[in-house]
Design a protein around this motif. Sequence first.
Motif, mmCIF file in Angstrom:
data_model
loop_
_atom_site.group_PDB
_atom_site.id
_atom_site.type_symbol
_atom_site.label_atom_id
_atom_site.label_comp_id
_atom_site.label_asym_id
_atom_site.label_seq_id
_atom_site.Cartn_x
_atom_site.Cartn_y
_atom_site.Cartn_z
ATOM 1 N N SER A 5 -8.195 -2.419 -4.912
ATOM 2 C CA SER A 5 -8.305 -3.450 -3.877
ATOM 3 C C SER A 5 -7.050 -4.311 -3.862
ATOM 4 O O SER A 5 -6.325 -4.423 -4.857
ATOM 5 C CB SER A 5 -9.544 -4.320 -4.085
ATOM 6 O OG SER A 5 -9.429 -5.082 -5.271
ATOM 7 N N TYR A 6 -6.827 -4.908 -2.705
ATOM 8 C CA TYR A 6 -5.719 -5.845 -2.491
ATOM 9 C C TYR A 6 -6.263 -6.921 -1.565
ATOM 10 O O TYR A 6 -6.656 -6.636 -0.441
ATOM 11 C CB TYR A 6 -4.539 -5.117 -1.837
ATOM 12 C CG TYR A 6 -3.331 -5.981 -1.569
ATOM 13 C CD1 TYR A 6 -2.227 -5.932 -2.405
ATOM 14 C CD2 TYR A 6 -3.277 -6.839 -0.477
ATOM 15 C CE1 TYR A 6 -1.105 -6.709 -2.161
ATOM 16 C CE2 TYR A 6 -2.168 -7.627 -0.224
ATOM 17 C CZ TYR A 6 -1.079 -7.551 -1.068
ATOM 18 O OH TYR A 6 0.029 -8.324 -0.823
ATOM 19 N N ILE B 46 0.841 -1.205 0.000
ATOM 20 C CA ILE B 46 0.000 0.000 0.000
ATOM 21 C C ILE B 46 0.871 1.248 0.000
ATOM 22 O O ILE B 46 0.605 2.200 -0.735
ATOM 23 C CB ILE B 46 -0.982 -0.028 1.194
ATOM 24 C CG1 ILE B 46 -2.011 -1.150 0.981
ATOM 25 C CG2 ILE B 46 -1.668 1.318 1.382
ATOM 26 C CD1 ILE B 46 -2.867 -1.438 2.195
ATOM 27 N N TRP B 47 1.932 1.239 0.805
ATOM 28 C CA TRP B 47 2.881 2.358 0.821
ATOM 29 C C TRP B 47 3.511 2.545 -0.564
ATOM 30 O O TRP B 47 3.576 3.652 -1.088
ATOM 31 C CB TRP B 47 3.962 2.099 1.881
ATOM 32 C CG TRP B 47 5.172 2.950 1.728
ATOM 33 C CD1 TRP B 47 5.319 4.246 2.129
ATOM 34 C CD2 TRP B 47 6.417 2.586 1.103
ATOM 35 N NE1 TRP B 47 6.574 4.704 1.804
ATOM 36 C CE2 TRP B 47 7.261 3.706 1.173
ATOM 37 C CE3 TRP B 47 6.880 1.419 0.507
ATOM 38 C CZ2 TRP B 47 8.553 3.684 0.653
ATOM 39 C CZ3 TRP B 47 8.159 1.401 -0.007
ATOM 40 C CH2 TRP B 47 8.979 2.524 0.074
ATOM 41 N N GLU C 55 1.193 4.007 -3.282
ATOM 42 C CA GLU C 55 1.106 5.467 -3.205
ATOM 43 C C GLU C 55 2.350 6.108 -3.792
ATOM 44 O O GLU C 55 2.272 7.076 -4.543
ATOM 45 C CB GLU C 55 0.925 5.911 -1.755
ATOM 46 C CG GLU C 55 -0.450 5.660 -1.211
ATOM 47 C CD GLU C 55 -0.622 6.208 0.193
ATOM 48 O OE1 GLU C 55 0.163 7.084 0.604
ATOM 49 O OE2 GLU C 55 -1.552 5.752 0.875
ATOM 50 N N LEU D 211 -4.888 2.273 -6.563
ATOM 51 C CA LEU D 211 -5.217 0.963 -6.009
ATOM 52 C C LEU D 211 -6.698 0.893 -5.661
ATOM 53 O O LEU D 211 -7.209 1.718 -4.898
ATOM 54 C CB LEU D 211 -4.361 0.700 -4.767
ATOM 55 C CG LEU D 211 -4.511 -0.643 -4.085
ATOM 56 C CD1 LEU D 211 -4.114 -1.781 -5.022
ATOM 57 C CD2 LEU D 211 -3.688 -0.674 -2.806
#
Length: 105
Positions: free
Chosen positions: A31-32, A19-20, A23, A29
């Motif tokens: 979904s993960y 997620i970092w 960005e 993004l």
Amino acid sequence: TPEDAFVAAANTCIMMMFIWAAERFKLKLLSYDCRAEGTKLIELDRTETFTHLRFRPVIRVSAGEEEKDAVRQRIQRALQSAQKYSLVANSVKSEIVIEPEIEII
């Protein structure tokens, strides 16, 4: 179980680092979602060691106006960064395998 907590800790750390990185690489993004599993080796003296941790993330990203190939390359770089900078993943002896399913919309 402690085994589940161990696999979950590595999975969560890699997810947070992804997620970092998403960005940082300016990915949109959506979904993960990741399935994780560990493979244990049980020795004759009954000691146990994880030999492999396997993560199968399903990553959905919006390309917007960008070319999908360029977005896919940035996703791959973000995954590499996530594994490289994951404290938990770097702290275990197990081989870590990431097998992503990438969906670019």
